[in-house]
Scaffold this motif. Structure first.
Motif, short mmCIF file in Angstrom:
data_model
loop_
_atom_site.label_atom_id
_atom_site.label_comp_id
_atom_site.label_asym_id
_atom_site.label_seq_id
_atom_site.Cartn_x
_atom_site.Cartn_y
_atom_site.Cartn_z
N THR A 21 10.48 -10.98 19.82
CA THR A 21 11.85 -11.24 20.25
C THR A 21 12.36 -12.57 19.71
O THR A 21 13.53 -12.68 19.35
CB THR A 21 11.97 -11.21 21.79
OG1 THR A 21 11.04 -12.13 22.35
CG2 THR A 21 11.77 -9.82 22.34
N THR A 22 11.48 -13.55 19.60
CA THR A 22 11.89 -14.83 19.02
C THR A 22 12.30 -14.67 17.57
O THR A 22 13.32 -15.19 17.14
CB THR A 22 10.75 -15.87 19.14
OG1 THR A 22 10.37 -15.98 20.51
CG2 THR A 22 11.16 -17.21 18.60
N VAL A 23 11.51 -13.94 16.81
CA VAL A 23 11.84 -13.69 15.41
C VAL A 23 13.13 -12.89 15.30
O VAL A 23 14.01 -13.19 14.48
CB VAL A 23 10.67 -12.97 14.69
CG1 VAL A 23 11.08 -12.47 13.31
CG2 VAL A 23 9.48 -13.90 14.59
N LEU A 24 13.30 -11.88 16.13
CA LEU A 24 14.50 -11.04 16.11
C LEU A 24 15.74 -11.87 16.44
O LEU A 24 16.74 -11.83 15.71
CB LEU A 24 14.37 -9.88 17.09
CG LEU A 24 15.59 -8.97 17.20
CD1 LEU A 24 15.83 -8.25 15.87
CD2 LEU A 24 15.41 -7.97 18.32
N LEU A 28 18.97 -12.81 14.05
CA LEU A 28 20.34 -12.49 14.45
C LEU A 28 21.20 -13.75 14.49
O LEU A 28 22.36 -13.73 14.07
CB LEU A 28 20.34 -11.78 15.80
CG LEU A 28 19.74 -10.37 15.82
CD1 LEU A 28 19.70 -9.84 17.25
CD2 LEU A 28 20.51 -9.43 14.91
N TYR A 29 20.66 -14.85 14.99
CA TYR A 29 21.40 -16.11 15.02
C TYR A 29 21.70 -16.59 13.60
O TYR A 29 22.82 -16.99 13.29
CB TYR A 29 20.60 -17.17 15.79
CG TYR A 29 21.26 -18.52 15.80
CD1 TYR A 29 22.31 -18.78 16.67
CD2 TYR A 29 20.84 -19.53 14.93
CE1 TYR A 29 22.93 -20.02 16.68
CE2 TYR A 29 21.46 -20.76 14.93
CZ TYR A 29 22.50 -21.00 15.81
OH TYR A 29 23.11 -22.23 15.80
N ARG A 34 25.56 -17.34 9.15
CA ARG A 34 25.91 -17.09 7.75
C ARG A 34 27.28 -16.41 7.66
O ARG A 34 28.12 -16.80 6.86
CB ARG A 34 24.83 -16.22 7.10
CG ARG A 34 25.04 -15.94 5.64
CD ARG A 34 23.94 -15.05 5.08
NE ARG A 34 23.80 -13.79 5.79
CZ ARG A 34 24.53 -12.70 5.54
NH1 ARG A 34 25.46 -12.72 4.62
NH2 ARG A 34 24.33 -11.59 6.22
N LYS A 35 27.51 -15.41 8.52
CA LYS A 35 28.79 -14.70 8.51
C LYS A 35 29.93 -15.61 8.95
O LYS A 35 31.03 -15.55 8.40
CB LYS A 35 28.72 -13.46 9.40
CG LYS A 35 27.89 -12.36 8.80
CD LYS A 35 27.78 -11.18 9.73
CE LYS A 35 26.89 -10.10 9.12
NZ LYS A 35 26.65 -9.00 10.05
#
Length: 177
Positions: A21-24, A28-29, A34-35
């Motif tokens: 979950t930390t990697v996910l 996502l962050y 970036r967007k």
């Protein structure tokens, strides 16, 4: 011979789940940042433009040779740029034609031929341009988007939103933030 079989315990399962979950969430962050950076660069580029509309409104290069039509072009320019008729939320092509001393069909033809757009497009171009001026003025920071739309001549938030997004590329709320 002794074979050790790894039996996953509850604690190792929780550790793997937390790691996943930390990697996910990290991904996502990072993707969201970036967007947002891309969107910010795009908005800054757009804000730097002198005219947001896709085609600049140029009254000088009129292809009409009729002096009466050229006079009407100058009246249209004065009505939009000096008198700011586009701020009237009840403005129609009929009311503008009456104000300029012509009829609807002549006014429509002159706008189409000289400005390469129709009356609603011309009206929305000026209104969105004015809304951008209001958004960029720090004195209007506490105005709602609905208030900016109304000050720009719009009766409907949805019409304002659609016109703004089609010309600027982002909705008014994102542009403001």
């Amino acid at each position: 011979m002794f074979v050790y079989i790894f039996e996953p315990s509850l604690s190792s399962f929780i550790i793997v789940l937390l790691l996943f979950t930390t990697v996910l969430f990290g991904y996502l962050y990072w993707d969201r940042q970036r967007k947002l950076k891309w969107l910010l660069k795009r908005m800054q580029k757009r804000r730097g433009l002198t005219d947001v509309v896709t085609k600049e409104i140029n009254y000088e290069e009129s292809p009409i040779s009729d002096p009466g039509d050229n006079l009407l072009v100058q009246k249209i320019k004065q009505a939009f740029e000096e008198d700011k008729v586009y701020l009237d939320s009840m403005l129609t092509i009929e009311s503008l034609a009456h104000k300029l001393g012509t009829n609807k069909s002549t006014l429509s033809r002159v706008i189409n031929e000289t400005l390469d757009r129709n009356f609603p497009t011309l009206l929305n171009d000026y209104r969105v341009k004015y809304a951008l001026e209001l958004f960029n003025d720090p004195k209007n920071a506490n105005y709602t988007i609905e208030a900016i739309a109304e000050l720009s001549g719009y009766n409907s938030r949805q019409v304002f939103h659609k016109a703004f997004k089609s010309r600027v590329g982002v909705p008014p709320r994102r542009f403001r933030n």
